[in-house]
Design a protein around this motif. Structure first.
Motif, PDB file in Angstrom:
ATOM      1  N   PHE A  70       0.944  -1.201  -0.061  1.00 33.06           N
ATOM      2  CA  PHE A  70      -0.039  -0.120   0.003  1.00 33.06           C
ATOM      3  C   PHE A  70       0.891   1.076   0.120  1.00 33.06           C
ATOM      4  O   PHE A  70       1.939   1.398   0.876  1.00 33.06           O
ATOM      5  CB  PHE A  70      -0.936   0.059   1.234  1.00 33.06           C
ATOM      6  N   SER A  72       0.302   5.433   0.222  1.00 27.74           N
ATOM      7  CA  SER A  72      -0.498   6.468   0.615  1.00 27.74           C
ATOM      8  C   SER A  72      -0.611   7.515  -0.503  1.00 27.74           C
ATOM      9  O   SER A  72       0.623   7.943  -0.674  1.00 27.74           O
ATOM     10  CB  SER A  72      -0.236   6.893   1.974  1.00 27.74           C
ATOM     11  N   GLU A  90      -3.298   4.971   7.081  1.00 30.68           N
ATOM     12  CA  GLU A  90      -2.151   5.208   6.256  1.00 30.68           C
ATOM     13  C   GLU A  90      -0.608   5.284   6.652  1.00 30.68           C
ATOM     14  O   GLU A  90       0.032   4.643   6.399  1.00 30.68           O
ATOM     15  CB  GLU A  90      -2.536   6.343   5.318  1.00 30.68           C
ATOM     16  N   GLN A  94      -1.329   0.403   6.744  1.00 32.07           N
ATOM     17  CA  GLN A  94      -2.606  -0.345   6.148  1.00 32.07           C
ATOM     18  C   GLN A  94      -3.429   0.346   5.281  1.00 32.07           C
ATOM     19  O   GLN A  94      -3.279   1.538   5.044  1.00 32.07           O
ATOM     20  CB  GLN A  94      -3.492  -0.276   7.608  1.00 32.07           C
ATOM     21  N   ARG A  95      -3.932  -0.573   4.694  1.00 34.66           N
ATOM     22  CA  ARG A  95      -5.032   0.071   3.492  1.00 34.66           C
ATOM     23  C   ARG A  95      -6.025   0.669   4.244  1.00 34.66           C
ATOM     24  O   ARG A  95      -6.658   0.051   5.056  1.00 34.66           O
ATOM     25  CB  ARG A  95      -5.216  -0.935   2.609  1.00 34.66           C
TER      26      ARG A  95
END
Length: 133
Positions: A70, A72, A90, A94-95
């Motif tokens: 991921f 951001s 973010e 984490q997504r």
């Protein structure tokens, strides 16, 4: 159709299938063999002695470190509309869940709505994620 025409048609079809397979193997073979360039920590090839021949073995099912990582969106315009919860997700790598707890929010744009079926609109209106086109 005469027997001769049937045989010629069948032979032409078979030739086309074979030619397509050869072309596909020629194009996709090197791509498939080199698709795992990172090697993912597992051996995908085994050398067969000093002859230089290589035998392909099954690739590891483990994803590479960069697959699905991921990243951001730190654009100022994007950040201005973001909740503290999403920003925290973010920042921790984490997504984000979208800030609304993952609840479904239908697209009610007029252009989008024109292409929707009645069944899909009914699912959206009831708060369900659509399962029909």
């Amino acid at each position: 159709m005469t027997t001769k025409q049937k045989v010629l048609t069948l032979a032409g079809f078979a030739g086309t299938v074979i030619a397509g397979g050869v072309i596909g193997a020629t194009l996709a073979g090197p791509l498939a063999a080199s698709a795992n360039g990172g090697n993912n920590g597992s051996a995908n090839t085994a050398s067969a002695g000093s002859g230089g021949a290589t035998q392909l073995t099954a690739a590891s099912a483990a994803p590479s470190a960069s697959a699905g990582t991921f990243k951001s969106n730190e654009n100022a315009t994007h950040e201005s509309g973001e909740s503290a919860t999403v920003e925290a997700q973010e920042n921790s790598g984490q997504r984000p869940s979208g800030g609304n707890g993952g609840a479904f929010t239908p697209n009610e744009n007029a252009t989008h709505e024109q292409g929707e079926s009645a069944a899909r609109e009914a699912q959206e209106n009831s708060g369900q994620r659509p399962t029909v086109p």
